[in-house]
Design a protein around this motif. Structure first.
Motif, PDB file in Angstrom:
ATOM      1  N   MET A  32      -1.974 -10.326   5.576  1.00 11.62           N
ATOM      2  CA  MET A  32      -0.766 -11.017   5.141  1.00 11.62           C
ATOM      3  C   MET A  32      -0.281 -11.178   3.996  1.00 11.62           C
ATOM      4  O   MET A  32       1.073 -11.210   3.525  1.00 11.62           O
ATOM      5  N   ASN A  33      -1.000 -10.849   2.870  1.00 12.71           N
ATOM      6  CA  ASN A  33      -0.753 -11.089   1.221  1.00 12.71           C
ATOM      7  C   ASN A  33      -1.983 -10.692   0.628  1.00 12.71           C
ATOM      8  O   ASN A  33      -2.988  -9.880   1.399  1.00 12.71           O
ATOM      9  N   LEU A  34      -2.178 -10.645  -0.647  1.00  8.94           N
ATOM     10  CA  LEU A  34      -3.353 -10.565  -1.365  1.00  8.94           C
ATOM     11  C   LEU A  34      -4.665 -11.011  -0.907  1.00  8.94           C
ATOM     12  O   LEU A  34      -5.595 -10.256  -0.845  1.00  8.94           O
ATOM     13  N   ALA A  35      -4.668 -12.339  -0.893  1.00  9.99           N
ATOM     14  CA  ALA A  35      -5.824 -13.027  -0.372  1.00  9.99           C
ATOM     15  C   ALA A  35      -6.283 -12.521   1.122  1.00  9.99           C
ATOM     16  O   ALA A  35      -7.427 -12.228   1.245  1.00  9.99           O
ATOM     17  N   SER A  36      -5.314 -12.433   1.972  1.00 13.21           N
ATOM     18  CA  SER A  36      -5.670 -11.684   3.283  1.00 13.21           C
ATOM     19  C   SER A  36      -6.116 -10.366   2.889  1.00 13.21           C
ATOM     20  O   SER A  36      -7.383 -10.050   3.828  1.00 13.21           O
ATOM     21  N   GLU A  66       6.960 -12.302  -8.786  1.00 12.79           N
ATOM     22  CA  GLU A  66       6.817 -10.905  -9.455  1.00 12.79           C
ATOM     23  C   GLU A  66       5.477 -10.346  -9.659  1.00 12.79           C
ATOM     24  O   GLU A  66       5.100  -9.405  -9.270  1.00 12.79           O
ATOM     25  N   ASP A  67       4.636 -11.331 -10.457  1.00  9.06           N
ATOM     26  CA  ASP A  67       3.518 -11.040 -10.854  1.00  9.06           C
ATOM     27  C   ASP A  67       2.407 -10.959  -9.764  1.00  9.06           C
ATOM     28  O   ASP A  67       1.523 -10.084  -9.758  1.00  9.06           O
ATOM     29  N   GLU A  68       2.636 -11.611  -8.767  1.00  7.21           N
ATOM     30  CA  GLU A  68       2.061 -11.631  -7.391  1.00  7.21           C
ATOM     31  C   GLU A  68       2.043 -10.408  -6.651  1.00  7.21           C
ATOM     32  O   GLU A  68       1.123  -9.628  -6.290  1.00  7.21           O
ATOM     33  N   LEU A  69       3.427  -9.919  -6.402  1.00  9.02           N
ATOM     34  CA  LEU A  69       3.693  -8.719  -5.951  1.00  9.02           C
ATOM     35  C   LEU A  69       2.901  -7.526  -6.787  1.00  9.02           C
ATOM     36  O   LEU A  69       2.423  -6.617  -6.043  1.00  9.02           O
ATOM     37  N   ASP A  70       3.191  -7.472  -8.007  1.00 11.50           N
ATOM     38  CA  ASP A  70       2.526  -6.603  -8.833  1.00 11.50           C
ATOM     39  C   ASP A  70       1.142  -6.398  -8.718  1.00 11.50           C
ATOM     40  O   ASP A  70       0.406  -5.474  -8.633  1.00 11.50           O
ATOM     41  N   ALA A  71       0.308  -7.367  -8.382  1.00  8.72           N
ATOM     42  CA  ALA A  71      -1.017  -7.478  -8.160  1.00  8.72           C
ATOM     43  C   ALA A  71      -1.337  -7.073  -6.935  1.00  8.72           C
ATOM     44  O   ALA A  71      -2.203  -6.313  -6.901  1.00  8.72           O
ATOM     45  N   LEU A  73       0.363  -4.829  -4.984  1.00 14.50           N
ATOM     46  CA  LEU A  73       0.713  -3.326  -5.032  1.00 14.50           C
ATOM     47  C   LEU A  73      -0.338  -2.595  -6.046  1.00 14.50           C
ATOM     48  O   LEU A  73      -0.839  -1.553  -5.490  1.00 14.50           O
ATOM     49  N   LYS A  74      -0.893  -3.075  -6.974  1.00 13.33           N
ATOM     50  CA  LYS A  74      -1.913  -2.610  -7.804  1.00 13.33           C
ATOM     51  C   LYS A  74      -3.316  -2.482  -7.055  1.00 13.33           C
ATOM     52  O   LYS A  74      -3.990  -1.380  -6.895  1.00 13.33           O
ATOM     53  N   TRP A  75      -3.467  -3.546  -6.372  1.00 18.22           N
ATOM     54  CA  TRP A  75      -4.802  -3.843  -5.352  1.00 18.22           C
ATOM     55  C   TRP A  75      -4.655  -2.766  -4.431  1.00 18.22           C
ATOM     56  O   TRP A  75      -5.586  -2.186  -3.925  1.00 18.22           O
ATOM     57  N   ILE A  76      -3.388  -2.645  -3.602  1.00 19.23           N
ATOM     58  CA  ILE A  76      -3.451  -1.702  -2.410  1.00 19.23           C
ATOM     59  C   ILE A  76      -3.994  -0.121  -3.180  1.00 19.23           C
ATOM     60  O   ILE A  76      -4.426   0.520  -2.474  1.00 19.23           O
ATOM     61  N   THR A  77      -2.934   0.257  -4.020  1.00 21.88           N
ATOM     62  CA  THR A  77      -3.280   1.269  -4.751  1.00 21.88           C
ATOM     63  C   THR A  77      -4.824   1.608  -4.959  1.00 21.88           C
ATOM     64  O   THR A  77      -5.162   2.792  -4.803  1.00 21.88           O
ATOM     65  N   LEU A 118       7.456  -1.616  -0.910  1.00 23.75           N
ATOM     66  CA  LEU A 118       6.199  -1.594  -0.208  1.00 23.75           C
ATOM     67  C   LEU A 118       6.365  -0.164   0.433  1.00 23.75           C
ATOM     68  O   LEU A 118       5.206   0.644   0.538  1.00 23.75           O
ATOM     69  N   LEU A 119       7.429   0.145   1.006  1.00 17.68           N
ATOM     70  CA  LEU A 119       7.647   1.362   1.701  1.00 17.68           C
ATOM     71  C   LEU A 119       7.571   2.626   0.521  1.00 17.68           C
ATOM     72  O   LEU A 119       6.861   3.695   0.909  1.00 17.68           O
ATOM     73  N   GLY A 120       8.078   2.504  -0.687  1.00 11.69           N
ATOM     74  CA  GLY A 120       7.931   3.437  -1.694  1.00 11.69           C
ATOM     75  C   GLY A 120       6.366   3.562  -2.104  1.00 11.69           C
ATOM     76  O   GLY A 120       6.212   4.866  -2.188  1.00 11.69           O
ATOM     77  N   LEU A 121       5.737   2.603  -2.102  1.00 13.57           N
ATOM     78  CA  LEU A 121       4.380   2.549  -2.337  1.00 13.57           C
ATOM     79  C   LEU A 121       3.654   3.481  -1.208  1.00 13.57           C
ATOM     80  O   LEU A 121       2.773   4.358  -1.044  1.00 13.57           O
ATOM     81  N   ALA A 122       4.035   3.198   0.109  1.00 13.50           N
ATOM     82  CA  ALA A 122       3.436   3.958   0.978  1.00 13.50           C
ATOM     83  C   ALA A 122       3.830   5.438   0.994  1.00 13.50           C
ATOM     84  O   ALA A 122       2.947   6.385   1.395  1.00 13.50           O
ATOM     85  N   ALA A 123       4.910   5.703   0.777  1.00 16.09           N
ATOM     86  CA  ALA A 123       5.411   7.258   0.459  1.00 16.09           C
ATOM     87  C   ALA A 123       4.447   7.645  -0.682  1.00 16.09           C
ATOM     88  O   ALA A 123       4.048   8.944  -0.428  1.00 16.09           O
ATOM     89  N   GLN A 124       4.295   6.982  -1.848  1.00 22.48           N
ATOM     90  CA  GLN A 124       3.537   7.504  -2.965  1.00 22.48           C
ATOM     91  C   GLN A 124       2.091   7.977  -2.280  1.00 22.48           C
ATOM     92  O   GLN A 124       1.507   8.810  -2.801  1.00 22.48           O
ATOM     93  N   LEU A 125       1.575   7.022  -1.465  1.00 27.37           N
ATOM     94  CA  LEU A 125      -0.096   7.089  -1.242  1.00 27.37           C
ATOM     95  C   LEU A 125       0.213   7.963   0.302  1.00 27.37           C
ATOM     96  O   LEU A 125      -1.005   8.078   0.404  1.00 27.37           O
ATOM     97  N   ALA A 126       0.906   8.517   0.853  1.00 24.00           N
ATOM     98  CA  ALA A 126       1.126   9.273   2.045  1.00 24.00           C
ATOM     99  C   ALA A 126       0.216   8.277   2.957  1.00 24.00           C
ATOM    100  O   ALA A 126      -0.544   8.934   3.853  1.00 24.00           O
TER     101      ALA A 126
END
Length: 257
Positions: A32-36, A66-71, A73-77, A118-126
């Motif tokens: 659902m989010n970073l904690a999830s 914004e800082d939550e989203l950045d965190a 995206l970094k965590w997913i990466t 989020l889709l941009g990150l998916a494309a970046q990470l394939a």
């Protein structure tokens, strides 16, 4: 079989015991989010092979700062090597509809911008994406998928108009059916129409169901009921339907080992 979409972090962990004996070999566990996402990763680490994690931000909740989203995206990466997909992501159809029904205002652009990132990150990470996109939102999401060159898209518990269905089929996007396939004529009609090679089974647990499942806690083993109902619509035996839906899920998520 494989439950192609479950919110495993919302269950008590003891539910995982005995899944193999109930004919469940794996779960695609969305977040659902970073904690999830962190909780999902912990479960995947404790149950390797059984839990296949997906990390993302569910759209039917307030937007992250914004800082939550950045965190996130970094965590997913940082954990991309251990995940099956980015998900659950998409657009907030139900929250928007409820707000409008109450006479409230709704600003869609921030949600579109979130999904775009989020889709941009998916494309970046394939990586494949697991999508919450129904009715008119699905067409918009198809536009975004094409903009980012993403072809591995799983629209879970999908509902939508004929034109969108045809577009999704032409792009080879996958959909998955829940236990409501047993009692919803609209979903049964979609199941007849969608190509068998692009279909999976899910529970979206712990979401509760009606019909023969009324009053029962949603359990991954219900995908066997989904397979039986789907197979009956296409003339497959239960074992044939189970095998085909499982093979589709493994193919989409790359679960060959």
């Amino acid at each position: 079989m494989i439950d192609a979409h479950i919110h495993l972090d919302q269950y008590e962990e003891h539910m995982l015991a005995g899944l193999k004996d109930q004919g469940i070999e794996a779960l695609i566990a969305v977040s659902m989010n970073l904690a999830s996402s962190k909780r999902t990763r912990e479960l995947a680490a404790r149950y390797p092979g059984l839990v296949k994690p997906a990390y993302g931000f569910h759209p039917e909740q307030p937007l992250p700062a914004e800082d939550e989203l950045d965190a996130l995206l970094k965590w997913i990466t940082d954990h991309a090597d251990s995940m099956a997909a980015i998900g659950e992501i998409g657009l907030p159809y139900y929250s928007r509809a409820e707000a409008i029904a109450r006479g409230g205002a709704w600003e869609m652009e921030p949600y579109l911008a979130l999904l775009d990132r989020l889709l941009g990150l998916a494309a970046q990470l394939a990586m494949p994406v697991v999508l919450h996109a129904v009715y008119e939102d699905a067409w918009t999401v198809c536009d975004l998928l094409e903009r980012h060159g993403l072809t591995q898209a799983h629209f879970h518990w999908f509902k939508g108009p004929a034109a969108t269905v045809e577009r999704m089929i032409s792009r080879g996007y996958f959909i998955s059916f829940t236990p409501d396939l047993l009692y919803e004529p609209e979903i049964q009609e979609l199941a007849r129409r969608y190509p068998p090679e692009l279909v999976m089974a899910e529970t979206d647990g712990p979401w509760p169901f009606e019909g023969p499942f009324a009053g029962r806690s949603t359990h991954p083993a219900m995908v066997h009921d989904v397979a039986a109902a789907w197979g009956a619509l296409h003339g497959y035996s239960v074992p044939e339907a189970q095998a085909l839906l499982t093979a589709n899920t493994k193919r989409f998520y790359g679960l060959y080992g």
